[in-house]
Design a protein around this motif. Structure first.
Motif, short mmCIF file in Angstrom:
data_model
loop_
_atom_site.label_atom_id
_atom_site.label_comp_id
_atom_site.label_asym_id
_atom_site.label_seq_id
_atom_site.Cartn_x
_atom_site.Cartn_y
_atom_site.Cartn_z
N ASP A 32 -18.43 -44.47 -2.37
CA ASP A 32 -17.29 -45.17 -1.45
C ASP A 32 -16.55 -46.36 -2.32
O ASP A 32 -15.51 -46.29 -2.33
N GLN A 57 -14.02 -39.90 3.82
CA GLN A 57 -15.31 -38.87 3.97
C GLN A 57 -14.93 -37.91 4.96
O GLN A 57 -15.62 -36.69 5.12
N PHE A 99 -15.09 -36.67 -2.90
CA PHE A 99 -15.98 -36.41 -1.75
C PHE A 99 -16.28 -34.97 -1.89
O PHE A 99 -17.26 -34.38 -1.00
#
Length: 121
Positions: A32, A57, A99
């Motif tokens: 993150d 995400q 991601f």
């Protein structure tokens, strides 16, 4: 007679346990953090870093839905993040690169579900 000391001990233990939970340091997710740094470096500004990471995400699951493509996902990101389509597209591409490693590797195999020339692929 033992009831008051046991009650006080139980109450004290509960307060100490609650304080330990509240005082525990939050651990940042390195992915993150890297994502937020990349988004910032790209000049995409989103108000709350926590919501930016959460939206990032969500990109991979949205892209995996049947019939979705990068343009659709970028439009959803624009709506969720209050961004115009250009920055939302950049945000979406960065989210995919950070991601969704399986999607990025499939691009290298010539099976591109997304147009991401700005990733250098």
């Amino acid at each position: 007679m033992l009831r008051k000391p046991l009650t006080a001990l139980a109450l004290s233990s509960g307060i100490l346990a609650a304080a330990a939970v509240v005082a525990a340091p939050a651990h940042a997710d390195p992915v993150d953090d890297a994502f937020l740094h990349a988004v910032s470096e790209a000049g995409v500004m989103m108000g709350d870093p926590g919501s930016a990471a959460a939206i990032g995400q969500q990109v991979c699951p949205m892209l995996a839905e049947p019939g979705q493509n990068a343009a659709n996902v970028a439009a959803e990101v624009a709506d969720m993040g209050g961004l115009s389509l250009g920055p939302a597209t950049m945000f979406t591409g960065i989210a995919i690169s950070m991601f969704c490693p399986a999607m990025v590797s499939s691009i290298g195999n010539g099976v591109s579900p997304i147009p991401l020339p700005f990733l250098g692929i």
